[in-house]
Design an enzyme around this catalytic site. Structure first.
Site, PDB file in Angstrom:
ATOM      1  N   ASP A   1       0.830  -1.586   0.183  1.00  0.00           N
ATOM      2  CA  ASP A   1       0.254   0.127   0.295  1.00  0.00           C
ATOM      3  C   ASP A   1       0.721   1.010   0.068  1.00  0.00           C
ATOM      4  O   ASP A   1       0.491   2.343  -0.208  1.00  0.00           O
ATOM      5  CB  ASP A   1      -0.443  -0.152   1.206  1.00  0.00           C
ATOM      6  CG  ASP A   1      -1.812  -1.067   1.069  1.00  0.00           C
ATOM      7  OD1 ASP A   1      -2.718  -0.855  -0.163  1.00  0.00           O
ATOM      8  OD2 ASP A   1      -2.206  -1.110   2.447  1.00  0.00           O
TER       9      ASP A   1
ATOM     10  N   ASP B   1      -6.107  -5.026  -6.547  1.00  0.00           N
ATOM     11  CA  ASP B   1      -6.561  -3.265  -5.857  1.00  0.00           C
ATOM     12  C   ASP B   1      -4.609  -2.578  -6.375  1.00  0.00           C
ATOM     13  O   ASP B   1      -4.703  -1.823  -6.382  1.00  0.00           O
ATOM     14  CB  ASP B   1      -6.360  -3.087  -4.487  1.00  0.00           C
ATOM     15  CG  ASP B   1      -7.149  -4.185  -3.854  1.00  0.00           C
ATOM     16  OD1 ASP B   1      -7.637  -5.120  -4.062  1.00  0.00           O
ATOM     17  OD2 ASP B   1      -8.142  -3.625  -2.446  1.00  0.00           O
TER      18      ASP B   1
HETATM   19  N1  GLY Z   1      -7.840  -3.023  -0.315  1.00  0.00           N
HETATM   20  C1  GLY Z   1      -8.572  -2.026  -0.308  1.00  0.00           C
HETATM   21  C2  GLY Z   1     -10.086  -1.816  -0.531  1.00  0.00           C
HETATM   22  O1  GLY Z   1     -10.131  -2.454  -0.056  1.00  0.00           O
HETATM   23  O2  GLY Z   1     -10.275  -0.873  -1.825  1.00  0.00           O
END
Ligand code: GLY
Length: 402
Positions: A121, A180
């Site tokens: 992230d 993601d």
């Molecule tokens: N894991 C990131 C989201 O909730 O989109």
């Protein structure tokens, strides 16, 4: 006689053409008013939120709880870059020096996250904050932060699977890569351009190619998680972490994919990424479970549709991506994407989704879903929903209102 007929056809065309132009101009004008209104509101709503949370050392706004009260997070939480990023967008619109000050201060607050190597992230966190900050101010201290963040991110690259590992090995997964993760690639493209070192871009391209190969189904919906075995690179399982079922289309996952491949096309001009983005867009816009206001349910296959929560954050990400994608396709597709993005933005800017001043924990958008299976942030505010909403409005204004 013939001349008269041609004249009447010509006049009919001219009237139709002028009506179309004046209709488009009216629509653009009304969108401009809508955008101005949302940003004026955003500034009013976010200034006290920034003031309040800045006093809480090491915290950033994250979401709301079941009572609609503000929830903050530590700076290590994956969403910590979105609040500073949203402040940067408000500053971009208003050029207000108080907003600039808040944007700088909240970005600075999360700077130490540039050393994050225990998850993927770091791209979300640092690029949405310092990436926007650098784009808008050219602050000479920001590139080092973004390059350090990129170096942290690429420590998670696994050559065996040609992908960046999203989360660490756990009881559930061996080497998980989630859809993601496409969003973190934007910072790597930036890093290659800034440093003139192609390694970041090569990793981003390899990751995007592996994602096309392994995450997508025949209908261009995507699995959330691909779990790999790092000894020989084979796929152990294709599952979900945040969707309603392994084979379902978790709404935000589809949105991340659409945005990610649109961005990859911008950065590489590789036609495969454009085709992927168009196919994902078609999956979304033709889906029978997409409601008439175009704000998706949290999962396109959620079992109790229409009695399922909506996810405004997915809608905002989709709108932002479609506006960009509309610039890369033919006239007909461009119009389809623009119209869907506009419909989404009008819905989000309506009282059904846009909060009233002083409510919603200080955030803008209501009715988002953070994590349904883990039962948190259901029908709440989410900092990233606001971020992509304002980004989409800025993109719309730049592209269609000038
Ligand atoms: N894991 C990131 C989201 O909730 O989109």
């Amino acid at each position: 006689m013939l001349l008269k007929r041609y004249r009447s056809i010509y006049i009919t065309f001219l009237v139709a053409f002028c009506t179309q132009i004046s209709y488009s101009t009216e629509k653009a004008k009304s969108m401009k008013v809508l955008i101005d209104n949302v940003f004026t509101f955003a500034e009013k709503q976010y200034a006290p939120l920034a003031e309040q949370v800045y006093k809480l050392e090491g915290k950033v706004p994250r979401s709301t709880d079941a009572n609609g009260a503000l929830v903050t997070s530590d700076i290590s939480w994956w969403t910590s870059g979105f609040f500073p990023g949203t402040l940067w967008y408000i500053y971009e619109y208003s050029k207000d020096s108080a907003m600039l000050n808040y944007a700088r201060k909240f970005s600075k607050r999360i700077e130490s996250e540039k050393f994050t190597t225990n998850n993927h992230d770091v791209g979300f966190m640092l690029y949405c904050s310092f990436g926007n900050g650098y784009r808008l101010t050219h602050d000479t201290s920001y590139p080092e932060i973004l390059v350090t963040s990129s170096n942290s991110l690429i420590t998670r690259y696994r050559p065996k699977i040609k992908s960046i590992q999203s989360w660490d090995k756990s009881e559930l997964y061996n080497c998980p890569v989630i859809i993601d993760n496409m969003m973190n690639l934007e910072m790597l493209f930036w890093a290659s351009k800034y440093t003139n070192d192609s390694k970041y871009k090569e990793i981003a391209v390899n990751h995007a190619n592996s994602t096309i190969k392994n995450h997508f189904r025949k209908d261009f919906s995507s699995y959330h998680v691909i779990d790999y075995d790092l000894t020989d690179g084979h796929i152990i399982k294709k599952v979900t972490n945040q969707g309603c079922a392994d084979a379902s289309a978790w709404a935000r996952g589809q949105a991340w994919g659409l945005y990610g491949f649109t961005m990859c096309y911008r950065e590489t001009k590789d036609k495969r990424y454009l085709a992927q983005a168009k196919n994902i867009a078609n999956f979304i816009l033709n889906h029978p479970n997409l409601p008439t206001d175009k704000i998706p349910y949290w999962d396109f296959n959620a079992p109790k549709i229409p009695n399922e929560p909506r996810d405004a954050s997915s809608a905002a990400i989709i709108a932002s991506a479609l506006i960009e994608l509309s610039g890369y396709v033919g006239e007909q597709d461009a119009l389809t994407y623009k119209n869907l993005a506009e419909k989404i933005l009008r819905s989000l800017a309506s009282p059904a989704y846009l909060a009233r001043f002083g409510t919603n924990g200080g955030f803008l958008l209501m009715h988002n879903v953070g994590n349904m299976p883990k039962k948190y942030e259901i029908d709440s505010a989410l900092c990233y929903s606001d971020y992509y909403f304002l980004e989409a409005l800025l993109r719309y204004k730049a592209k269609f209102c000038s």
